[in-house]
Design a protein around this motif. Structure first.
Motif: not given
Length: 137
Positions: A65, A67-74
């Motif tokens: 999760s 990793q997903a937040l970092e990919a989505l919101f930088g």
């Protein structure tokens, strides 16, 4: 005599065709696996790599999760001046953090759109008479 020539020709054709399939008679063909060159082995340029510590966390093991937040919101990247100005104009500094949970609470004031909108939302789908809404005249 004519039958003898036909039989002899047939035997000669069969013999010539069977000669093509013998293993001893094979044309020299290039080996398709020998045509491509093998890449040479390369020694890594940096020998100062430290061995991993026993029991230490692996750097690639992160929460999916996160990793997903970092990919989505930088992640924690700095905001651009245009993004900062837009957020300031929208009132991001004074925004309520729990606004989504407050939106569905009974104490939230809402605009009454009337019974027609409620009837449209409650009506069944389709083109039958139950799916139509009659507006008062």
């Amino acid at each position: 005599m004519r039958k003898l020539i036909l039989v002899a020709t047939g035997v000669a054709l069969v013999a010539s065709l069977s000669a093509c399939g013998k293993k001893g008679y094979d044309r020299a063909r290039p080996d398709e696996f020998a045509v491509a060159r093998q890449a040479p082995l390369v020694i890594p340029p940096d020998f100062s790599l430290r061995p991993p510590q026993p029991g230490a966390a692996r750097p690639q093991d992160t929460n999916p999760s996160d990793q997903a937040l970092e990919a989505l919101f930088g992640g924690t990247a700095a905001r651009s001046p245009a993004e900062t100005a837009t957020l300031d104009q929208a009132g991001a500094a004074s925004a309520d953090a729990g606004v989504r949970s407050n939106a569905g609470s009974p104490s939230t004031t809402v605009v009454d759109k009337g019974t027609t909108t409620q009837d449209i939302l409650k009506s069944p789908q389709g083109d039958n008479k139950d799916a139509s809404v009659k507006t008062p005249q």
